[in-house]
Design a protein around this motif. Sequence first.
Motif, PDB file in Angstrom:
ATOM      1  N   ALA A   7      -1.939  12.955   0.686  1.00  0.00           N
ATOM      2  CA  ALA A   7      -1.872  11.819   1.602  1.00  0.00           C
ATOM      3  C   ALA A   7      -1.365  12.304   2.951  1.00  0.00           C
ATOM      4  O   ALA A   7      -0.619  13.260   3.041  1.00  0.00           O
ATOM      5  CB  ALA A   7      -0.939  10.743   1.044  1.00  0.00           C
ATOM      6  N   THR A   8      -1.787  11.617   3.983  1.00  0.00           N
ATOM      7  CA  THR A   8      -1.322  11.974   5.311  1.00  0.00           C
ATOM      8  C   THR A   8       0.161  11.658   5.406  1.00  0.00           C
ATOM      9  O   THR A   8       0.675  10.833   4.659  1.00  0.00           O
ATOM     10  CB  THR A   8      -2.104  11.176   6.379  1.00  0.00           C
ATOM     11  OG1 THR A   8      -1.829   9.797   6.180  1.00  0.00           O
ATOM     12  CG2 THR A   8      -3.590  11.430   6.290  1.00  0.00           C
ATOM     13  N   PRO A   9       0.901  12.283   6.340  1.00  0.00           N
ATOM     14  CA  PRO A   9       2.329  12.019   6.444  1.00  0.00           C
ATOM     15  C   PRO A   9       2.649  10.536   6.588  1.00  0.00           C
ATOM     16  O   PRO A   9       3.667  10.069   6.112  1.00  0.00           O
ATOM     17  CB  PRO A   9       2.737  12.810   7.691  1.00  0.00           C
ATOM     18  CG  PRO A   9       1.741  13.910   7.790  1.00  0.00           C
ATOM     19  CD  PRO A   9       0.453  13.326   7.264  1.00  0.00           C
ATOM     20  N   ALA A  10       1.791   9.794   7.269  1.00  0.00           N
ATOM     21  CA  ALA A  10       2.029   8.361   7.450  1.00  0.00           C
ATOM     22  C   ALA A  10       1.735   7.564   6.178  1.00  0.00           C
ATOM     23  O   ALA A  10       2.038   6.398   6.106  1.00  0.00           O
ATOM     24  CB  ALA A  10       1.167   7.828   8.589  1.00  0.00           C
ATOM     25  N   HIS A  11       1.123   8.208   5.193  1.00  0.00           N
ATOM     26  CA  HIS A  11       0.752   7.519   3.965  1.00  0.00           C
ATOM     27  C   HIS A  11       1.240   8.325   2.764  1.00  0.00           C
ATOM     28  O   HIS A  11       0.452   8.901   2.025  1.00  0.00           O
ATOM     29  CB  HIS A  11      -0.756   7.303   3.913  1.00  0.00           C
ATOM     30  CG  HIS A  11      -1.267   6.571   5.109  1.00  0.00           C
ATOM     31  ND1 HIS A  11      -1.807   7.210   6.200  1.00  0.00           N
ATOM     32  CD2 HIS A  11      -1.267   5.255   5.417  1.00  0.00           C
ATOM     33  CE1 HIS A  11      -2.126   6.321   7.109  1.00  0.00           C
ATOM     34  NE2 HIS A  11      -1.803   5.139   6.668  1.00  0.00           N
ATOM     35  N   SER A  12       2.549   8.375   2.596  1.00  0.00           N
ATOM     36  CA  SER A  12       3.132   9.120   1.491  1.00  0.00           C
ATOM     37  C   SER A  12       2.814   8.409   0.184  1.00  0.00           C
ATOM     38  O   SER A  12       2.444   7.233   0.175  1.00  0.00           O
ATOM     39  CB  SER A  12       4.636   9.255   1.704  1.00  0.00           C
ATOM     40  OG  SER A  12       5.215   7.976   1.810  1.00  0.00           O
ATOM     41  N   PRO A  13       2.937   9.129  -0.941  1.00  0.00           N
ATOM     42  CA  PRO A  13       2.609   8.508  -2.229  1.00  0.00           C
ATOM     43  C   PRO A  13       3.414   7.235  -2.473  1.00  0.00           C
ATOM     44  O   PRO A  13       4.585   7.133  -2.117  1.00  0.00           O
ATOM     45  CB  PRO A  13       2.978   9.593  -3.243  1.00  0.00           C
ATOM     46  CG  PRO A  13       2.917  10.873  -2.476  1.00  0.00           C
ATOM     47  CD  PRO A  13       3.344  10.526  -1.080  1.00  0.00           C
ATOM     48  N   ALA A  14       2.783   6.267  -3.092  1.00  0.00           N
ATOM     49  CA  ALA A  14       3.453   5.025  -3.462  1.00  0.00           C
ATOM     50  C   ALA A  14       4.437   5.292  -4.591  1.00  0.00           C
ATOM     51  O   ALA A  14       4.286   6.270  -5.328  1.00  0.00           O
ATOM     52  CB  ALA A  14       2.409   3.991  -3.895  1.00  0.00           C
ATOM     53  N   PRO A  15       5.456   4.448  -4.751  1.00  0.00           N
ATOM     54  CA  PRO A  15       6.389   4.633  -5.857  1.00  0.00           C
ATOM     55  C   PRO A  15       5.648   4.724  -7.198  1.00  0.00           C
ATOM     56  O   PRO A  15       4.799   3.885  -7.503  1.00  0.00           O
ATOM     57  CB  PRO A  15       7.266   3.380  -5.792  1.00  0.00           C
ATOM     58  CG  PRO A  15       7.230   2.981  -4.355  1.00  0.00           C
ATOM     59  CD  PRO A  15       5.831   3.306  -3.905  1.00  0.00           C
TER      60      PRO A  15
END
Length: 199
Positions: A7-15
């Motif tokens: 994921a891009t830095p602005a879209h880190s993995p969801a919990p």
Amino acid sequence: MSQRSTATPAHSPAPGAEQHPALDFANSLLSLPTGPLDLIGSPETATTWLIDHDLAPAGGRVYRPCTDRIHQLRAAIRALIEARAADRPAPADALAAVNAALTATASAPLLHWDADRGLHRALPHPADRIADHAMAQLAADAAELLTGPDADRLAACGGTPCTRFFVRTHAARHWCSTRCGDRVRAARAYAKKRATSKG
């Protein structure tokens, strides 16, 4: 299984995605305010994603027909997660797709013989089966996610236009990320300010 999200830095993995590659896989198709972003949209990005998640060997490669099958599995896993999060019956076609992926490859090391190694056991892993093996692992993880202890905490992000799923860290959590929560709160504040100024 170690995991490094693409994921891009602005879209880190969801919990929950760090523990469940299938959840990160389901969330690899993002809906952003600027439009959709598919982290595995092409054979190249799909290959990179699988390698980064230890689901394919370094130097491996998947091609367009396999990428299309990977997209179909993702749609099936998303449908099952969505149904589970909403407490609805699982769609039969999605169940069939995940079960097909689960049984597409041998799960036990098979017995082999060659002159160099003699008699030995190994999982079949020819280059053209990379996608099958990755899909089987993702399907197995999805099955564990959907039936394991995290299943009751699965949720869809309440932020618009986000379509990601996550595992709730507490009952009051409604968003997959701080970014989505901030976006919703900003939209509410803007709507309230406009309503006040018109009144």
